[in-house]
Design a protein around this motif. Structure first.
Motif, PDB file in Angstrom:
ATOM      1  N   ILE A  81       0.856  -1.190   0.000  1.00 54.06           N
ATOM      2  CA  ILE A  81       0.000   0.000   0.000  1.00 54.06           C
ATOM      3  C   ILE A  81       0.888   1.234   0.000  1.00 54.06           C
ATOM      4  CG2 ILE A  81      -1.831   1.277   1.183  1.00 54.06           C
ATOM      5  CD1 ILE A  81      -3.060  -1.287   0.801  1.00 54.06           C
ATOM      6  N   HIS A  82       0.508   2.194  -0.840  1.00 52.61           N
ATOM      7  CA  HIS A  82       1.219   3.477  -0.928  1.00 52.61           C
ATOM      8  C   HIS A  82       0.315   4.572  -0.384  1.00 52.61           C
ATOM      9  CE1 HIS A  82       3.305   6.957  -2.476  1.00 52.61           C
ATOM     10  NE2 HIS A  82       2.446   7.181  -3.447  1.00 52.61           N
ATOM     11  N   TRP A  83       0.891   5.501   0.358  1.00 53.16           N
ATOM     12  CA  TRP A  83       0.162   6.615   0.970  1.00 53.16           C
ATOM     13  C   TRP A  83       0.450   7.807   0.090  1.00 53.16           C
ATOM     14  CZ3 TRP A  83      -2.546   3.821   4.179  1.00 53.16           C
ATOM     15  CH2 TRP A  83      -2.010   2.582   4.497  1.00 53.16           C
ATOM     16  N   HIS A  84      -0.368   7.936  -0.951  1.00 48.28           N
ATOM     17  CA  HIS A  84      -0.066   8.828  -2.069  1.00 48.28           C
ATOM     18  C   HIS A  84      -0.023  10.295  -1.636  1.00 48.28           C
ATOM     19  CE1 HIS A  84      -0.526  10.014  -6.459  1.00 48.28           C
ATOM     20  NE2 HIS A  84      -0.729  11.135  -5.801  1.00 48.28           N
ATOM     21  N   GLY A  85       1.158  10.886  -1.726  1.00 52.04           N
ATOM     22  CA  GLY A  85       1.308  12.300  -1.385  1.00 52.04           C
ATOM     23  C   GLY A  85       1.944  12.534  -0.028  1.00 52.04           C
ATOM     24  N   LEU A 124      -5.498  13.544   0.605  1.00 52.28           N
ATOM     25  CA  LEU A 124      -4.620  12.618  -0.092  1.00 52.28           C
ATOM     26  C   LEU A 124      -5.376  11.296  -0.170  1.00 52.28           C
ATOM     27  CD1 LEU A 124      -1.181  13.536   1.527  1.00 52.28           C
ATOM     28  CD2 LEU A 124      -1.976  14.097  -0.770  1.00 52.28           C
ATOM     29  N   TRP A 125      -4.698  10.253  -0.569  1.00 53.91           N
ATOM     30  CA  TRP A 125      -5.371   8.959  -0.637  1.00 53.91           C
ATOM     31  C   TRP A 125      -4.349   7.859  -0.554  1.00 53.91           C
ATOM     32  CZ3 TRP A 125      -5.804   6.120  -5.635  1.00 53.91           C
ATOM     33  CH2 TRP A 125      -5.082   6.723  -6.671  1.00 53.91           C
ATOM     34  N   TRP A 126      -4.845   6.649  -0.414  1.00 55.42           N
ATOM     35  CA  TRP A 126      -3.942   5.498  -0.358  1.00 55.42           C
ATOM     36  C   TRP A 126      -4.391   4.493  -1.415  1.00 55.42           C
ATOM     37  CZ3 TRP A 126      -6.643   1.085   0.474  1.00 55.42           C
ATOM     38  CH2 TRP A 126      -7.859   1.188   1.173  1.00 55.42           C
ATOM     39  N   HIS A 127      -3.446   3.704  -1.897  1.00 55.17           N
ATOM     40  CA  HIS A 127      -3.806   2.690  -2.894  1.00 55.17           C
ATOM     41  C   HIS A 127      -2.752   1.599  -2.953  1.00 55.17           C
ATOM     42  CE1 HIS A 127      -0.883   4.257  -5.902  1.00 55.17           C
ATOM     43  NE2 HIS A 127      -1.294   5.468  -5.609  1.00 55.17           N
ATOM     44  N   ALA A 128      -3.166   0.428  -3.412  1.00 59.48           N
ATOM     45  CA  ALA A 128      -2.210  -0.651  -3.668  1.00 59.48           C
ATOM     46  C   ALA A 128      -1.190  -0.140  -4.669  1.00 59.48           C
ATOM     47  CB  ALA A 128      -2.931  -1.879  -4.218  1.00 59.48           C
ATOM     48  N   HIS A 129       0.076  -0.552  -4.501  1.00 56.91           N
ATOM     49  CA  HIS A 129       1.106  -0.112  -5.456  1.00 56.91           C
ATOM     50  C   HIS A 129       1.817  -1.327  -6.006  1.00 56.91           C
ATOM     51  CE1 HIS A 129       3.757   2.579  -7.523  1.00 56.91           C
ATOM     52  NE2 HIS A 129       3.383   3.638  -6.836  1.00 56.91           N
ATOM     53  N   ILE A 130       1.021  -2.219  -6.597  1.00 58.73           N
ATOM     54  CA  ILE A 130       1.555  -3.459  -7.156  1.00 58.73           C
ATOM     55  C   ILE A 130       0.554  -3.959  -8.185  1.00 58.73           C
ATOM     56  CG2 ILE A 130       0.561  -4.767  -5.209  1.00 58.73           C
ATOM     57  CD1 ILE A 130       3.035  -6.646  -5.523  1.00 58.73           C
ATOM     58  N   MET A 474       2.307  13.000 -14.167  1.00 58.08           N
ATOM     59  CA  MET A 474       3.571  12.580 -13.572  1.00 58.08           C
ATOM     60  C   MET A 474       3.553  12.805 -12.069  1.00 58.08           C
ATOM     61  SD  MET A 474       5.096  11.339 -16.134  1.00 58.08           S
ATOM     62  CE  MET A 474       6.680  11.068 -15.363  1.00 58.08           C
ATOM     63  N   HIS A 475       3.779  11.717 -11.347  1.00 58.81           N
ATOM     64  CA  HIS A 475       3.705  11.731  -9.878  1.00 58.81           C
ATOM     65  C   HIS A 475       5.090  11.502  -9.286  1.00 58.81           C
ATOM     66  CE1 HIS A 475       2.672  10.927  -5.781  1.00 58.81           C
ATOM     67  NE2 HIS A 475       2.774   9.626  -5.870  1.00 58.81           N
ATOM     68  N   LEU A 476       5.423  12.305  -8.285  1.00 59.68           N
ATOM     69  CA  LEU A 476       6.694  12.148  -7.574  1.00 59.68           C
ATOM     70  C   LEU A 476       6.405  11.701  -6.149  1.00 59.68           C
ATOM     71  CD1 LEU A 476       9.795  12.548  -7.329  1.00 59.68           C
ATOM     72  CD2 LEU A 476       9.352  14.977  -6.864  1.00 59.68           C
ATOM     73  N   HIS A 477       7.026  10.616  -5.723  1.00 62.28           N
ATOM     74  CA  HIS A 477       6.903  10.181  -4.327  1.00 62.28           C
ATOM     75  C   HIS A 477       7.851  11.011  -3.451  1.00 62.28           C
ATOM     76  CE1 HIS A 477       5.134   5.887  -4.866  1.00 62.28           C
ATOM     77  NE2 HIS A 477       4.894   6.563  -5.973  1.00 62.28           N
ATOM     78  N   GLY A 478       7.508  11.133  -2.171  1.00 56.86           N
ATOM     79  CA  GLY A 478       8.440  11.715  -1.196  1.00 56.86           C
ATOM     80  C   GLY A 478       8.511  13.226  -1.135  1.00 56.86           C
ATOM     81  N   TRP A 531      12.940   7.414  -4.253  1.00 56.11           N
ATOM     82  CA  TRP A 531      11.621   7.989  -4.518  1.00 56.11           C
ATOM     83  C   TRP A 531      11.231   7.802  -5.971  1.00 56.11           C
ATOM     84  CZ3 TRP A 531       9.646   8.281  -0.037  1.00 56.11           C
ATOM     85  CH2 TRP A 531      10.431   8.623   1.063  1.00 56.11           C
ATOM     86  N   PHE A 532      10.152   7.090  -6.142  1.00 63.04           N
ATOM     87  CA  PHE A 532       9.636   6.754  -7.466  1.00 63.04           C
ATOM     88  C   PHE A 532       9.065   8.013  -8.123  1.00 63.04           C
ATOM     89  CE2 PHE A 532       7.223   2.728  -9.206  1.00 63.04           C
ATOM     90  CZ  PHE A 532       8.110   2.686 -10.271  1.00 63.04           C
ATOM     91  N   MET A 533       9.320   8.196  -9.392  1.00 61.97           N
ATOM     92  CA  MET A 533       8.613   9.208 -10.173  1.00 61.97           C
ATOM     93  C   MET A 533       8.076   8.487 -11.392  1.00 61.97           C
ATOM     94  SD  MET A 533       9.797  12.814 -11.748  1.00 61.97           S
ATOM     95  CE  MET A 533       8.502  14.021 -12.032  1.00 61.97           C
ATOM     96  N   HIS A 534       6.764   8.641 -11.632  1.00 60.92           N
ATOM     97  CA  HIS A 534       6.186   7.847 -12.718  1.00 60.92           C
ATOM     98  C   HIS A 534       4.879   8.431 -13.213  1.00 60.92           C
ATOM     99  CE1 HIS A 534       3.056   6.052 -10.082  1.00 60.92           C
ATOM    100  NE2 HIS A 534       3.977   6.091  -9.136  1.00 60.92           N
ATOM    101  N   CYS A 535       4.489   7.962 -14.384  1.00 62.32           N
ATOM    102  CA  CYS A 535       3.184   8.307 -14.920  1.00 62.32           C
ATOM    103  C   CYS A 535       2.140   7.577 -14.092  1.00 62.32           C
ATOM    104  CB  CYS A 535       3.102   7.877 -16.387  1.00 62.32           C
ATOM    105  SG  CYS A 535       1.502   8.237 -17.130  1.00 62.32           S
ATOM    106  N   HIS A 536       1.089   8.302 -13.664  1.00 63.55           N
ATOM    107  CA  HIS A 536       0.060   7.676 -12.832  1.00 63.55           C
ATOM    108  C   HIS A 536      -1.031   6.978 -13.643  1.00 63.55           C
ATOM    109  CE1 HIS A 536      -1.940   6.890  -9.005  1.00 63.55           C
ATOM    110  NE2 HIS A 536      -0.874   7.367  -8.413  1.00 63.55           N
ATOM    111  N   PHE A 537      -0.792   6.764 -14.942  1.00 60.74           N
ATOM    112  CA  PHE A 537      -1.602   5.804 -15.703  1.00 60.74           C
ATOM    113  C   PHE A 537      -0.933   4.446 -15.472  1.00 60.74           C
ATOM    114  CE2 PHE A 537      -2.404   9.171 -19.278  1.00 60.74           C
ATOM    115  CZ  PHE A 537      -3.439   9.731 -18.557  1.00 60.74           C
TER     116      PHE A 537
HETATM  117 CU1  C2O Z   1      -0.253   7.106  -6.398  1.00 61.18          CU
HETATM  118 CU2  C2O Z   1       3.520   5.701  -7.209  1.00 61.18          CU
HETATM  119  O1  C2O Z   1       1.563   6.330  -6.852  1.00 61.18           O
END
Ligand code: C2O
Length: 571
Positions: A81-85, A124-130, A474-478, A531-537
């Motif tokens: 689970i990722h705690w997005h944001g 913010l929100w949380w979601h599975a990250h797999i 484009m989403h940046l973690h951390g 810290w992952f940076m990726h397209c959120h599609f």
């Molecule tokens: Cu909301 Cu790496 O994701």
């Protein structure tokens, strides 16, 4: 769950809490398992969900609180689970992306995520990250000011409503993902858009249970916390006969912005005030897709997801009105909304860095590559869809997580430190001439960009028109980043620099880079970790539209990656 956390806490913790004024521990147990559900289709299906709920439980915390979530995986799939944001400062092991910060929690296993909410307020929100499991494993994460709702920088609303937008497939999403991967094919469009887990009645679902209902009182003001949890589709959001004042995005306050349409890309959130000022009655809330690629065969479902806003005291039974539909390819409306937001400048809040240590120019988009060895049903005589940043198409490592490799100083065989600051060739990124010319061929790799602690980074994100142009979220973690400017076509430093907003640029964790265009972001690397940076599609993340920032430790213990928690899952 209301703030009844104290009922669940052991006595020792209550004593401890008494001594740390205000800061609380918000504790949840997330049992991820099978849920039998029927949405629209008459026969029940099994999905993966948290605590038997779709959406999953809402986490409500206040700035300064500690959040503790015990994940118990009773599903048949590996889970994270990722705690997005959430910045996860000091708790990089709790970030959640599979194989980036942890190995997955295997079926039958547990892991406890523990993090502090510091300097963040909003939605913010949380979601599975797999895999694509976040299609049904997601929920809201609401962060209120320390003093509660009276601490908002806008008049306290009469009520708050969480509005989670998502996509729904009448199939097992894990199987769809595996099939697409093995065949190197694409995921088919969703069967429905949902609002708080329900599609509404535009899908021939006669059952009223399939429509989410919001109750409002005439002339009262509501804070809508809107989350786009869809896998692959940016959305237009409207409520018939109502308009909004946007006051926040991605848990950052914005200058109040008036609009009758909210545009929201996957990963993003928008906080908007809505006054129930229409005639007492019933009104549709509707979401419809924004298709920035505008191809002849849309990769999205051209349907409406709906909910109903019903005024207390309404007794009629008229069919509610639909809001006027925004055309699916209305890039002007999308750009107007997304580029007009500015930050609400508040004392003590971080401001945009003015001196830059590292400048990156990063192309973002589709391409082609060969089949990977595990893609057994992939036709090896042709190339396949791929996606990349600066022509590097990202793959996750398989033996150990990147954060473990980083922490142990053993990156060899896991990742390399050669993510490029520039694309390998300079070309006309956004003209569709490149469709006919050489498509950019990419190879798979696990490249990171290494940053020193506190380094300031400016990144120009340049969308390409290879295969198709599209607005990549484009989403940046951390971190949050500041959005200084955005536009269409190829980035031109000379004309773009004078447009930079250095006064009140919006602060976000996910930017919808304009289709066939660019965006300039800045952030301070004040958070050691991977810290992952990726397209959120998810459809693009899974084919390589990603990279990782490796941020080195700073001079103190607090500015260093701590040892991993004892229950960190093994691969
Ligand atoms: Cu909301 Cu790496 O994701």
């Amino acid at each position: 769950m209301a703030r009844s956390w104290f009922l669940l806490l052991p006595f020792g913790l209550i004593v401890l809490l008494g001594s740390v004024a205000q800061a609380a521990v918000v504790e949840h147990t997330f049992n991820v398992g099978n849920l039998s559900i029927s949405l629209c289709n008459k026969t029940a299906r099994i999905i993966t969900a948290v605590n038997g709920q779709l959406p999953g439980p809402t986490i409500e915390a206040r700035e300064g609180d500690t959040v503790v979530v015990h994940l118990i995986n009773t599903s048949p799939y590996n889970m994270t689970i990722h705690w997005h944001g959430i910045f996860q400062r000091g708790t990089p092991w709790a970030d959640g992306p599979d194989m980036v910060t942890q190995c997955p929690v295997q079926p039958g296993a547990n892991y406890t995520y523990r993090f502090n909410v510091i300097g963040q307020e909003g939605t913010l929100w949380w979601h599975a990250h797999i895999s694509f499991l976040r299609a049904t494993v997601y929920g809201a994460l609401i962060l209120r000011p320390r003093g509660g709702a009276k601490g908002y920088p806008f008049p306290k609303p009469h009520g708050e409503k969480t509005v989670i937008l998502a996509e729904w497939w009448n199939d097992n999403i894990y199987d769809l993902e595996r099939k697409a991967f093995r065949e190197a094919s694409t995921l088919r469009p969703a069967d429905a858009y949902t609002i708080n887990g329900k599609p509404g009645d535009s899908y021939n679902c006669s059952d009223a249970n399939q429509t989410y209902k919001f109750q409002v009182r005439h002339n009262e003001k509501y804070l809508l916390r809107i989350i786009n949890a869809a896998l692959n589709t940016p959305l237009f959001f409207k409520v018939a006969n109502h308009s909004f004042t946007v006051v926040g995005a991605d848990a950052s306050y914005t200058t109040p912005y008036e609009t009758d349409v909210v545009v929201i890309a996957p990963g993003q959130t928008v906080d908007a005030l809505m006054v129930a000022s229409a005639t007492v009655g019933r009104y549709y809330m509707a979401v419809s897709p924004y298709d920035s690629a505008n191809l002849p065969n849309p990769t999205f479902s051209e349907t409406n997801g709906t909910a109903v806003v019903e005024y207390v005291g309404y007794t009629g039974d008229e069919q509610p009105q639909l809001p006027p539909r925004t055309e699916y390819n209305d890039t002007d409306t999308a750009f107007r909304f997304l580029s007009n937001l500015t930050a609400l400048v508040l004392p003590g809040k971080p401001t945009v860095p003015l001196s830059i240590d590292t400048r990156m120019f990063v192309t973002v988009g589709l391409g082609v590559s060969d089949c990977q060895p595990e893609q057994l049903q992939c036709n090896r005589s042709t190339t396949h869809f791929s996606a990349s940043m600066n022509n590097a198409s990202f793959v996750l490592p398989s033996t150990v997580s990147m954060l473990q490799a980083h922490y142990r100083n053993k990156s060899a065989g896991v990742y390399t430190r050669d993510f490029p600051d520039r694309p390998p060739v300079i070309f006309d990124y956004t003209s569709n001439v490149s469709d006919n010319g050489t498509m950019q061929y990419t190879t798979k790799s696990t490249k990171v960009k290494t940053l020193c602690y506190n380094e300031t980074v400016e990144m120009v994100l340049q969308n390409t028109h290879l295969i198709a142009k599209e607005s990549h979220p484009m989403h940046l973690h951390g971190f949050n980043f500041f959005v200084l400017a955005q536009g269409f076509g190829n980035y031109n430093e000379t004309t773009a620099t004078p447009q930079f907003n250095l006064v009140n640029p919006q602060e976000r964790n996910t930017i919808a880079v304009p289709t066939g265009g660019w965006a300039v972001i800045r952030f301070v690397a004040n958070n050691p970790g991977m810290w992952f940076m990726h397209c959120h599609f998810d459809a693009h993340l899974s084919i390589g539209l990603a990279m990782v920032f490796e941020v080195k430790d700073g001079p103190t213990e607090e500015a260093s990656v701590p040892p991993p928690p004892e229950d960190l899952p093994h691969c």
